[in-house]
Design a protein around this motif. Structure first.
Motif, PDB file in Angstrom:
ATOM      1  N   VAL A  79       0.867  -1.184   0.000  1.00 54.21           N
ATOM      2  CA  VAL A  79       0.000   0.000   0.000  1.00 54.21           C
ATOM      3  C   VAL A  79       0.906   1.237   0.000  1.00 54.21           C
ATOM      4  CG1 VAL A  79      -1.755   1.286   1.282  1.00 54.21           C
ATOM      5  CG2 VAL A  79      -1.844  -1.205   1.223  1.00 54.21           C
ATOM      6  N   GLY A  80       0.874   1.976  -1.088  1.00 54.43           N
ATOM      7  CA  GLY A  80       1.713   3.177  -1.182  1.00 54.43           C
ATOM      8  C   GLY A  80       1.002   4.358  -0.528  1.00 54.43           C
ATOM      9  N   SER A  81       1.767   5.394  -0.194  1.00 51.22           N
ATOM     10  CA  SER A  81       1.123   6.557   0.402  1.00 51.22           C
ATOM     11  C   SER A  81       1.694   7.849  -0.171  1.00 51.22           C
ATOM     12  CB  SER A  81       1.311   6.551   1.920  1.00 51.22           C
ATOM     13  OG  SER A  81       2.667   6.700   2.223  1.00 51.22           O
ATOM     14  N   MET A  82       0.822   8.815  -0.347  1.00 53.77           N
ATOM     15  CA  MET A  82       1.236  10.150  -0.799  1.00 53.77           C
ATOM     16  C   MET A  82       0.496  11.153   0.081  1.00 53.77           C
ATOM     17  SD  MET A  82       0.874   9.422  -4.853  1.00 53.77           S
ATOM     18  CE  MET A  82       1.301  11.059  -5.408  1.00 53.77           C
ATOM     19  N   ILE A  83       1.240  11.767   0.999  1.00 57.54           N
ATOM     20  CA  ILE A  83       0.615  12.688   1.944  1.00 57.54           C
ATOM     21  C   ILE A  83       1.073  14.108   1.607  1.00 57.54           C
ATOM     22  CG2 ILE A  83       0.251  13.190   4.398  1.00 57.54           C
ATOM     23  CD1 ILE A  83       1.366  10.315   4.930  1.00 57.54           C
ATOM     24  N   ARG A  84       0.159  15.044   1.647  1.00 58.03           N
ATOM     25  CA  ARG A  84       0.474  16.426   1.258  1.00 58.03           C
ATOM     26  C   ARG A  84       1.623  16.995   2.093  1.00 58.03           C
ATOM     27  NH1 ARG A  84      -0.503  21.921   1.090  1.00 58.03           N
ATOM     28  NH2 ARG A  84      -1.070  22.158   3.258  1.00 58.03           N
ATOM     29  N   HIS A  85       2.660  17.425   1.409  1.00 56.99           N
ATOM     30  CA  HIS A  85       3.849  18.023   2.000  1.00 56.99           C
ATOM     31  C   HIS A  85       4.504  17.121   3.060  1.00 56.99           C
ATOM     32  CE1 HIS A  85       6.163  21.694   1.674  1.00 56.99           C
ATOM     33  NE2 HIS A  85       6.523  21.500   2.921  1.00 56.99           N
ATOM     34  N   ARG A  86       4.246  15.824   2.949  1.00 59.34           N
ATOM     35  CA  ARG A  86       4.864  14.870   3.874  1.00 59.34           C
ATOM     36  C   ARG A  86       5.416  13.713   3.041  1.00 59.34           C
ATOM     37  NH1 ARG A  86       3.908  18.351   7.050  1.00 59.34           N
ATOM     38  NH2 ARG A  86       2.570  18.358   8.885  1.00 59.34           N
ATOM     39  N   GLY A  87       6.425  14.048   2.237  1.00 57.67           N
ATOM     40  CA  GLY A  87       6.969  12.989   1.381  1.00 57.67           C
ATOM     41  C   GLY A  87       8.443  12.751   1.613  1.00 57.67           C
ATOM     42  N   LEU A  88       9.066  13.629   2.410  1.00 56.13           N
ATOM     43  CA  LEU A  88      10.529  13.584   2.515  1.00 56.13           C
ATOM     44  C   LEU A  88      11.010  13.566   3.955  1.00 56.13           C
ATOM     45  CD1 LEU A  88      11.290  16.351  -0.109  1.00 56.13           C
ATOM     46  CD2 LEU A  88      11.958  13.984  -0.359  1.00 56.13           C
ATOM     47  N   ILE A  89      12.092  12.834   4.179  1.00 57.30           N
ATOM     48  CA  ILE A  89      12.821  12.921   5.448  1.00 57.30           C
ATOM     49  C   ILE A  89      13.968  13.899   5.173  1.00 57.30           C
ATOM     50  CG2 ILE A  89      14.152  11.639   7.188  1.00 57.30           C
ATOM     51  CD1 ILE A  89      11.268  10.668   7.048  1.00 57.30           C
ATOM     52  N   ALA A  90      13.995  15.001   5.901  1.00 59.60           N
ATOM     53  CA  ALA A  90      14.884  16.111   5.548  1.00 59.60           C
ATOM     54  C   ALA A  90      16.373  15.764   5.580  1.00 59.60           C
ATOM     55  CB  ALA A  90      14.605  17.296   6.469  1.00 59.60           C
ATOM     56  N   VAL A 121      12.880   5.708 -12.709  1.00 57.79           N
ATOM     57  CA  VAL A 121      11.826   6.375 -11.931  1.00 57.79           C
ATOM     58  C   VAL A 121      12.172   7.857 -11.727  1.00 57.79           C
ATOM     59  CG1 VAL A 121      10.785   6.492  -9.624  1.00 57.79           C
ATOM     60  CG2 VAL A 121      10.969   4.308 -10.783  1.00 57.79           C
ATOM     61  N   ALA A 122      13.448   8.112 -11.422  1.00 57.27           N
ATOM     62  CA  ALA A 122      13.893   9.502 -11.220  1.00 57.27           C
ATOM     63  C   ALA A 122      13.671  10.322 -12.487  1.00 57.27           C
ATOM     64  CB  ALA A 122      15.349   9.527 -10.814  1.00 57.27           C
ATOM     65  N   GLU A 123      13.857   9.677 -13.632  1.00 58.91           N
ATOM     66  CA  GLU A 123      13.644  10.379 -14.909  1.00 58.91           C
ATOM     67  C   GLU A 123      12.159  10.682 -15.109  1.00 58.91           C
ATOM     68  OE1 GLU A 123      15.898   8.571 -18.091  1.00 58.91           O
ATOM     69  OE2 GLU A 123      14.656   9.685 -19.533  1.00 58.91           O
ATOM     70  N   VAL A 124      11.320   9.714 -14.776  1.00 54.10           N
ATOM     71  CA  VAL A 124       9.862   9.910 -14.922  1.00 54.10           C
ATOM     72  C   VAL A 124       9.389  11.102 -14.080  1.00 54.10           C
ATOM     73  CG1 VAL A 124       7.594   8.879 -14.457  1.00 54.10           C
ATOM     74  CG2 VAL A 124       9.393   7.495 -15.486  1.00 54.10           C
ATOM     75  N   ILE A 125       9.898  11.165 -12.839  1.00 46.90           N
ATOM     76  CA  ILE A 125       9.426  12.246 -11.957  1.00 46.90           C
ATOM     77  C   ILE A 125      10.288  13.508 -12.063  1.00 46.90           C
ATOM     78  CG2 ILE A 125       8.264  10.704 -10.316  1.00 46.90           C
ATOM     79  CD1 ILE A 125      10.642  10.918  -8.463  1.00 46.90           C
ATOM     80  N   HIS A 143       7.832  17.103  -2.643  1.00 48.71           N
ATOM     81  CA  HIS A 143       7.327  16.101  -1.693  1.00 48.71           C
ATOM     82  C   HIS A 143       6.407  15.117  -2.434  1.00 48.71           C
ATOM     83  CE1 HIS A 143       8.455  17.446   2.422  1.00 48.71           C
ATOM     84  NE2 HIS A 143       8.675  18.591   1.795  1.00 48.71           N
ATOM     85  N   ALA A 144       5.511  15.690  -3.241  1.00 49.34           N
ATOM     86  CA  ALA A 144       4.544  14.849  -3.958  1.00 49.34           C
ATOM     87  C   ALA A 144       5.250  13.947  -4.972  1.00 49.34           C
ATOM     88  CB  ALA A 144       3.519  15.736  -4.650  1.00 49.34           C
ATOM     89  N   LEU A 145       6.247  14.510  -5.675  1.00 51.43           N
ATOM     90  CA  LEU A 145       6.944  13.717  -6.695  1.00 51.43           C
ATOM     91  C   LEU A 145       7.738  12.571  -6.073  1.00 51.43           C
ATOM     92  CD1 LEU A 145       8.168  16.554  -9.094  1.00 51.43           C
ATOM     93  CD2 LEU A 145       6.538  14.748  -9.645  1.00 51.43           C
ATOM     94  N   VAL A 146       8.396  12.844  -4.939  1.00 52.83           N
ATOM     95  CA  VAL A 146       9.174  11.780  -4.292  1.00 52.83           C
ATOM     96  C   VAL A 146       8.233  10.683  -3.784  1.00 52.83           C
ATOM     97  CG1 VAL A 146      10.703  11.232  -2.346  1.00 52.83           C
ATOM     98  CG2 VAL A 146      11.144  13.237  -3.737  1.00 52.83           C
ATOM     99  N   SER A 147       7.076  11.086  -3.223  1.00 55.98           N
ATOM    100  CA  SER A 147       6.094  10.066  -2.789  1.00 55.98           C
ATOM    101  C   SER A 147       5.647   9.225  -3.970  1.00 55.98           C
ATOM    102  CB  SER A 147       4.851  10.728  -2.191  1.00 55.98           C
ATOM    103  OG  SER A 147       5.200  11.595  -1.179  1.00 55.98           O
TER     104      SER A 147
END
Lengths: 225, 267
Positions: A79-90, A121-125, A143-147
């Motif tokens: 189950v993947g997740s995409m949370i608004r502005h919560r996609g990255l560990i700084a 994948v990096a190229e796609v996003i 954030h959204a793209l990395v998620s």
């Protein structure tokens, strides 16, 4: 593949989130206010045995290996997740951010496979040149793209997205919408979209919309847009 | 008069309940972190081992020059004063006992803990607090990553392990460099000095050093992790929790030191 994400009815005070499910390839929108979205996600990402709501369960029903309860390794990798502005560990690089679930859950062979797929994948996003940069502070679209990139690597049965299209400037929104449409088409996964507004701007064609109204009964429309 | 008394009793009661719930929360969290860490599954997870290496590097390796510098200063001062005192009462056999009782058992674990707290302690609370404010705990959970295993265990382990190793280094550096420098200017041979130190040190002293060297940093880390995890979503509260964490850890260290001294006196 007939995998589906199921959950029981969840009650927050006087508000009920009805029990429902998302089939593989099906897009479902769950409209509710932000506190309810947040509480729903908190329950969803906690292991079932430590969930604060007694007897509440969310699980992924798969054809091959039966039920995977929320919080389990199989559930997290399906189950993947995409949370608004919560996609990255700084304090990790973008590369480490994309590979994090594999580096935590998977064996060496699967990690190497994910590393091989990473460049594509990096190229796609569109973050190829920034892969080794530290994440730090980034825009909502990054954030959204990395998620999304993480979802492309995991290839989940269902993706849970929370208002990922909100708060982006129009040019970023258009870019992200195009990339996400392409990615969802490629993955074929189901999608559970949590949002506070029915006009969330994703441009997706939802099969069902569940509306949770605070202190009022829940409405369900069979057909989406 | 009665109202005032009730109000004071109420305040005292609230303080007691707050303190009790804080301690209970801290112990519960530590038990959960230790349960995850001691299961040793993290060893096969590159994501966790990477954090462990980084924490050991930050706490231990980068903190080493500071520990050596302070050990040198404290060693010279302590050895100079102890040798001077022993000479003044013409009993050189006191050198070993005093160095063992003061420097090895008391000063070294305490100073290393204070150094770790001032350098890494603040960073630990601030980092964890910032992660909470940014909602990174939710991101980790969404990927099925245990916050205890990925965030808390590496910090607790690095703090404890590095604290113990740095305490030993502190003792070695302070005794050797302190003794060497004092022997250059005083009428005491360096070898005689080392013989006296060896004579004054028994297994009990080394055991106390290991106990305090590991326990003080571990208790400090428990307090710091507890504060860092309860910052909430308010960035303004990060400095408040960092200060509370460091002061709380210092108090906990001093109280446990007193408890050890009391236990030994009663035994």
């Amino acid at each position: 593949m007939s995998n589906a994400l199921h959950w029981h009815k969840l009650q927050f005070g006087l508000t009920d989130i009805p029990s429902s499910h998302v089939e593989y390839g099906e897009y479902v929108r769950l409209v509710m206010n932000f506190p309810c979205q947040y509480a729903f996600m908190q329950h969803m990402f906690s292991p079932c045995d430590v969930s604060s709501a007694e007897n509440w369960k969310m699980w992924l029903q798969t054809e091959e290996s039966g039920q995977h309860m929320s919080g389990s390794r199989k559930f997290s990798m399906s189950v993947g997740s995409m949370i608004r502005h919560r996609g990255l560990i700084a304090n990790l690089s973008l590369r480490e951010n994309l590979l994090l679930p594999f580096l935590y859950h998977e064996d060496q062979q699967r990690i190497e496979q994910a590393m091989d797929e990473l460049a594509e994948v990096a190229e796609v996003i569109g973050i190829t040149t920034a892969l080794d940069e530290k994440a730090g502070e980034r825009t909502t679209v990054t954030h959204a793209l990395v998620s999304l990139g993480r979802c492309l690597l995991i290839k989940p049965s269902v993706i849970v997205a929370q208002e990922v299209h909100i708060g982006m400037p129009p040019e970023h929104l258009q870019q992200f919408t195009e990339i996400s449409m392409l990615a969802l088409q490629r993955l074929g996964s189901g999608l559970l979209y949590l949002t506070a507004r029915p006009d969330e701007g994703s441009g997706l064609n939802f099969a069902r919309t569940l509306t949770v109204m605070t202190d009022y009964p829940t409405f369900q429309s069979e057909k989406g847009e | 008069m009665m109202m005032q008394l009730h109000s004071r009793a109420d305040r005292l009661g609230s303080l007691g309940i707050h303190l009790f719930s804080e301690i209970r929360r801290m112990l519960q969290m530590t038990a959960a972190v230790l349960a995850v860490g001691l299961r040793m599954k993290w060893l096969s997870k590159p994501a966790v081992t990477h954090v462990v290496y980084r924490q050991i590097y930050f706490t231990g390796v980068q903190g080493l020059p500071w520990v050596i510098l302070v050990a040198f200063g404290v060693g010279v001062l302590a050895v100079y004063n102890i040798v001077d005192f022993a000479r003044s009462i013409q009993d050189m056999s006191l050198i070993g006992r005093l160095i063992s009782n003061l420097l090895v058992q008391e000063v070294a674990p305490l100073i290393v803990t204070i150094l770790l707290l001032s350098r890494s302690g603040v960073a630990m609370v601030t980092e964890l607090g910032t992660m909470h404010v940014r909602g990174e705990d939710l991101i980790l959970r969404s990927m099925g990553i245990s916050v205890q295993e990925y965030l808390l265990w590496p910090r607790l382990m690095a703090f404890t392990l590095c604290g113990l190793i740095l305490t030993f280094l502190f003792v070695i550096v302070s005794i050797w460099l302190g003794g060497l420098l004092v022997s250059l200017s005083y009428e005491i041979n360096f070898i005689d000095f080392l013989v006296e130190v060896k004579r004054g040190t028994s297994f009990n002293e080394v055991f106390t050093l290991v106990l305090k060297g590991a326990m003080f940093p571990m208790l400090s880390a428990m307090m710091l992790l507890n504060r860092g995890c309860h910052v909430g979503r308010e960035p303004n509260l990060i400095p408040v929790h960092a200060t509370q964490g460091v002061l709380g850890a210092l108090m906990l260290t001093l109280m446990s030191d007193a408890a050890i001294a009391l236990t030994r006196a009663l035994a």
